[in-house]
Design a protein around this motif. Structure first.
Motif, PDB file in Angstrom:
ATOM      1  N   VAL A  29       0.871  -1.174   0.000  1.00 44.08           N
ATOM      2  CA  VAL A  29       0.000   0.000   0.000  1.00 44.08           C
ATOM      3  C   VAL A  29       0.909   1.225   0.000  1.00 44.08           C
ATOM      4  O   VAL A  29       2.136   1.093   0.021  1.00 44.08           O
ATOM      5  CB  VAL A  29      -0.943  -0.005   1.230  1.00 44.08           C
ATOM      6  N   LEU A  30       0.317   2.407  -0.008  1.00 41.48           N
ATOM      7  CA  LEU A  30       1.111   3.634  -0.031  1.00 41.48           C
ATOM      8  C   LEU A  30       0.911   4.439   1.240  1.00 41.48           C
ATOM      9  O   LEU A  30      -0.228   4.660   1.672  1.00 41.48           O
ATOM     10  CB  LEU A  30       0.734   4.498  -1.235  1.00 41.48           C
ATOM     11  N   ALA A  31       2.027   4.904   1.817  1.00 40.26           N
ATOM     12  CA  ALA A  31       1.978   5.837   2.937  1.00 40.26           C
ATOM     13  C   ALA A  31       1.563   7.206   2.402  1.00 40.26           C
ATOM     14  O   ALA A  31       1.485   7.426   1.188  1.00 40.26           O
ATOM     15  CB  ALA A  31       3.341   5.907   3.617  1.00 40.26           C
ATOM     16  N   ASN A  32       1.333   8.138   3.303  1.00 46.39           N
ATOM     17  CA  ASN A  32       0.903   9.478   2.896  1.00 46.39           C
ATOM     18  C   ASN A  32       1.937  10.204   2.056  1.00 46.39           C
ATOM     19  O   ASN A  32       1.597  11.117   1.301  1.00 46.39           O
ATOM     20  CB  ASN A  32       0.547  10.310   4.120  1.00 46.39           C
ATOM     21  N   ASP A  33       3.210   9.805   2.142  1.00 45.63           N
ATOM     22  CA  ASP A  33       4.257  10.415   1.317  1.00 45.63           C
ATOM     23  C   ASP A  33       4.517   9.634   0.027  1.00 45.63           C
ATOM     24  O   ASP A  33       5.502   9.857  -0.659  1.00 45.63           O
ATOM     25  CB  ASP A  33       5.557  10.570   2.112  1.00 45.63           C
ATOM     26  N   LEU A  34       3.630   8.701  -0.283  1.00 48.54           N
ATOM     27  CA  LEU A  34       3.666   7.855  -1.482  1.00 48.54           C
ATOM     28  C   LEU A  34       4.718   6.746  -1.428  1.00 48.54           C
ATOM     29  O   LEU A  34       4.922   6.041  -2.416  1.00 48.54           O
ATOM     30  CB  LEU A  34       3.846   8.672  -2.767  1.00 48.54           C
ATOM     31  N   SER A  35       5.376   6.560  -0.298  1.00 45.34           N
ATOM     32  CA  SER A  35       6.329   5.458  -0.173  1.00 45.34           C
ATOM     33  C   SER A  35       5.566   4.152   0.040  1.00 45.34           C
ATOM     34  O   SER A  35       4.496   4.139   0.652  1.00 45.34           O
ATOM     35  CB  SER A  35       7.294   5.707   0.987  1.00 45.34           C
ATOM     36  N   LYS A  92      -3.622  12.255   4.295  1.00 44.84           N
ATOM     37  CA  LYS A  92      -2.734  13.180   5.002  1.00 44.84           C
ATOM     38  C   LYS A  92      -3.514  14.410   5.454  1.00 44.84           C
ATOM     39  O   LYS A  92      -3.375  14.868   6.596  1.00 44.84           O
ATOM     40  CB  LYS A  92      -1.571  13.578   4.091  1.00 44.84           C
ATOM     41  N   ARG A  93      -4.329  14.953   4.567  1.00 46.94           N
ATOM     42  CA  ARG A  93      -5.149  16.122   4.907  1.00 46.94           C
ATOM     43  C   ARG A  93      -6.086  15.795   6.052  1.00 46.94           C
ATOM     44  O   ARG A  93      -6.211  16.532   7.024  1.00 46.94           O
ATOM     45  CB  ARG A  93      -5.948  16.589   3.684  1.00 46.94           C
ATOM     46  N   TRP A  94      -6.763  14.642   5.961  1.00 44.07           N
ATOM     47  CA  TRP A  94      -7.715  14.239   6.989  1.00 44.07           C
ATOM     48  C   TRP A  94      -7.015  14.057   8.338  1.00 44.07           C
ATOM     49  O   TRP A  94      -7.504  14.529   9.365  1.00 44.07           O
ATOM     50  CB  TRP A  94      -8.439  12.944   6.579  1.00 44.07           C
ATOM     51  N   CYS A  95      -5.865  13.391   8.359  1.00 42.01           N
ATOM     52  CA  CYS A  95      -5.125  13.175   9.614  1.00 42.01           C
ATOM     53  C   CYS A  95      -4.740  14.501  10.252  1.00 42.01           C
ATOM     54  O   CYS A  95      -4.861  14.667  11.469  1.00 42.01           O
ATOM     55  CB  CYS A  95      -3.871  12.338   9.373  1.00 42.01           C
ATOM     56  N   GLY A  96      -4.288  15.455   9.442  1.00 37.35           N
ATOM     57  CA  GLY A  96      -3.922  16.766   9.964  1.00 37.35           C
ATOM     58  C   GLY A  96      -5.109  17.475  10.581  1.00 37.35           C
ATOM     59  O   GLY A  96      -5.018  18.025  11.684  1.00 37.35           O
ATOM     60  N   ALA A  97      -6.242  17.431   9.892  1.00 39.79           N
ATOM     61  CA  ALA A  97      -7.444  18.094  10.386  1.00 39.79           C
ATOM     62  C   ALA A  97      -8.005  17.404  11.624  1.00 39.79           C
ATOM     63  O   ALA A  97      -8.562  18.061  12.512  1.00 39.79           O
ATOM     64  CB  ALA A  97      -8.500  18.138   9.277  1.00 39.79           C
ATOM     65  N   ALA A  98      -7.842  16.080  11.706  1.00 39.64           N
ATOM     66  CA  ALA A  98      -8.417  15.305  12.817  1.00 39.64           C
ATOM     67  C   ALA A  98      -7.446  15.132  13.982  1.00 39.64           C
ATOM     68  O   ALA A  98      -7.823  14.586  15.018  1.00 39.64           O
ATOM     69  CB  ALA A  98      -8.861  13.929  12.301  1.00 39.64           C
ATOM     70  N   GLY A  99      -6.195  15.560  13.811  1.00 36.25           N
ATOM     71  CA  GLY A  99      -5.218  15.404  14.872  1.00 36.25           C
ATOM     72  C   GLY A  99      -4.792  13.962  15.106  1.00 36.25           C
ATOM     73  O   GLY A  99      -4.437  13.570  16.211  1.00 36.25           O
ATOM     74  N   ILE A 100      -4.801  13.164  14.055  1.00 35.31           N
ATOM     75  CA  ILE A 100      -4.420  11.755  14.160  1.00 35.31           C
ATOM     76  C   ILE A 100      -2.896  11.664  14.089  1.00 35.31           C
ATOM     77  O   ILE A 100      -2.285  12.043  13.097  1.00 35.31           O
ATOM     78  CB  ILE A 100      -5.066  10.918  13.023  1.00 35.31           C
ATOM     79  N   ASP A 101      -2.294  11.128  15.164  1.00 34.53           N
ATOM     80  CA  ASP A 101      -0.838  11.065  15.201  1.00 34.53           C
ATOM     81  C   ASP A 101      -0.298   9.706  15.652  1.00 34.53           C
ATOM     82  O   ASP A 101       0.902   9.480  15.623  1.00 34.53           O
ATOM     83  CB  ASP A 101      -0.283  12.161  16.109  1.00 34.53           C
ATOM     84  N   ALA A 102      -1.180   8.797  16.062  1.00 31.59           N
ATOM     85  CA  ALA A 102      -0.720   7.498  16.556  1.00 31.59           C
ATOM     86  C   ALA A 102      -1.119   6.349  15.630  1.00 31.59           C
ATOM     87  O   ALA A 102      -0.691   5.222  15.829  1.00 31.59           O
ATOM     88  CB  ALA A 102      -1.260   7.245  17.957  1.00 31.59           C
TER      89      ALA A 102
END
Length: 168
Positions: A29-35, A92-102
């Motif tokens: 699968v792809l991480a948020n940075d496309l890796s 990535k946008r959703w995680c930033g807006a939702a404060g998802i960090d774990a």
């Protein structure tokens, strides 16, 4: 074969049903940075895969937030992934807006590799059905829940207890 509905309509899932005791199938699968991210990248860790149709829906949002909240109490040897067909940029946008960090969000949009390996790819919608998989440090599947109706919540407590049982 897993029987699942989406908004109360029967859907066809592509891929093989995964069962407790199976060797966890690999995927890319792809991480948020496309890796690229694969099962092998987290060898030796306990993995919880929280599979959702789309982060931009209420239940998927709540599911990801719930696992983000409990991540710290599960310990450093546990990695929680949220897998969806959402584009990495949207995740990535959703995680930033939702404060998802774990929780690490990963996208199966490019190849449907996870969806087909774990039997959660909804054929005609190109979405993943809601499911939870827990994989132990040896790469064996320790817990599986295919949620019968994709718009319903999973059994959070059972999944969390499955992870905790592996950390003892």
């Amino acid at each position: 074969m897993v029987q699942t509905t989406f908004k109360n309509n029967a859907v066809t899932l592509i891929g093989n049903e995964v069962k407790v005791g199976d060797v966890a199938p690999d995927f890319t699968v792809l991480a948020n940075d496309l890796s690229p991210v694969s099962l092998k990248d987290s060898e030796g860790k306990i993995r919880l895969f929280s599979v959702v149709p789309s982060l931009d829906t209420g239940v998927c949002d709540a599911q990801t937030r719930k696992f983000n909240e409990v991540a710290a109490e599960l310990g450093d040897n546990v990695i929680i992934y949220t897998v969806s067909m959402d584009l990495p940029f949207a995740q990535k946008r959703w995680c930033g807006a939702a404060g998802i960090d774990a929780v690490q969000t990963v996208s199966d949009h490019r190849d449907a590799s996870f969806g087909e390996a774990y039997g959660v790819h909804i054929q005609h919608l190109r979405l993943l059905t809601r499911a939870i998989f827990v994989v132990d440090t040896e790469g064996k599947v320790a817990y599986v829940e295919y949620v019968p109706e994709a718009t319903d919540h999973p059994n959070y407590e059972a999944a969390i207890e499955a992870v905790k049982a592996l950390t003892k």
